[in-house]
Scaffold this active site. Sequence first.
Site, PDB file in Angstrom:
ATOM      1  CG  HIS A 151      65.927 -26.728 -10.425  1.00 48.48           C
ATOM      2  ND1 HIS A 151      66.367 -25.817 -11.731  1.00 48.48           N
ATOM      3  CD2 HIS A 151      65.842 -27.861 -11.122  1.00 48.48           C
ATOM      4  CE1 HIS A 151      65.928 -26.414 -12.750  1.00 48.48           C
ATOM      5  NE2 HIS A 151      65.840 -27.786 -12.400  1.00 48.48           N
TER       6      HIS A 151
ATOM      7  CB  CYS B   8      64.160 -21.347 -10.509  1.00 49.18           C
ATOM      8  SG  CYS B   8      64.635 -23.161 -10.108  1.00 49.18           S
TER       9      CYS B   8
ATOM     10  CD  GLU C  34      67.809 -21.564  -9.196  1.00 54.06           C
ATOM     11  OE1 GLU C  34      68.143 -20.837 -10.302  1.00 54.06           O
ATOM     12  OE2 GLU C  34      68.074 -22.655  -9.214  1.00 54.06           O
TER      13      GLU C  34
END
Length: 152
Positions: A55, A88, A57
Site C-alpha cells: 500500500h 495502514c 502508506e
Amino acid sequence: MLLPGDEAFMRAAIRLAKEAEIEGEIPIGAVIVKDGQIIAGGRNRRELGKNALYHAEIEAIDAACKTLGGWRLPGCTLYVTLEPCPMCAGAAINARIGRVVYGAADPKAGSVHSLTELFALPYNHRPAVTAGVLEDECAALLTDFFARLRKK
C-alpha cells in the site's frame, strides 16, 4: 484543521497516485513530511508486487524509517489520497506518526472514520487527523479509474 502546506503536500501525494495509475495500479499515493519537507513517498503497488502489503502508506512509512534511521516517526505527517485501511492506520499508530491527513473517505475499508475509528481506541499512540483535504480531486482519481476499468 487545515494547516499551511496541507494542500501542497496532498498534491504531491496525488502526483504519486497518478504514477500508480500509469502503472495500472489503483491510484493511491502518500507522502511523509517532517519539518516542512517531504522525506518519503509511496504509491500503491499491490498488483505489480503481487503483495497485499504494498500500500502507498506502507511504502512511504518504510522509506521514512530508512531516511530517519529508526522505526519511530514522531513529528511526521502522513498525507494520503485515500483514508487508511486497518493495516495502514495500524502502521501509522505503530510508527508513532504525529498526524495523518487524507483526501477521500473510504466507505469500504476506511479505518480512521468510515468503518471504524482505530485512532480513537486506547492504543499507546493516537495520531491527530485532518480529513477531506482536496477530497473531490482525490475521490475523482478513484472514480475515474474504476469507470475506465469497467469500460474495458
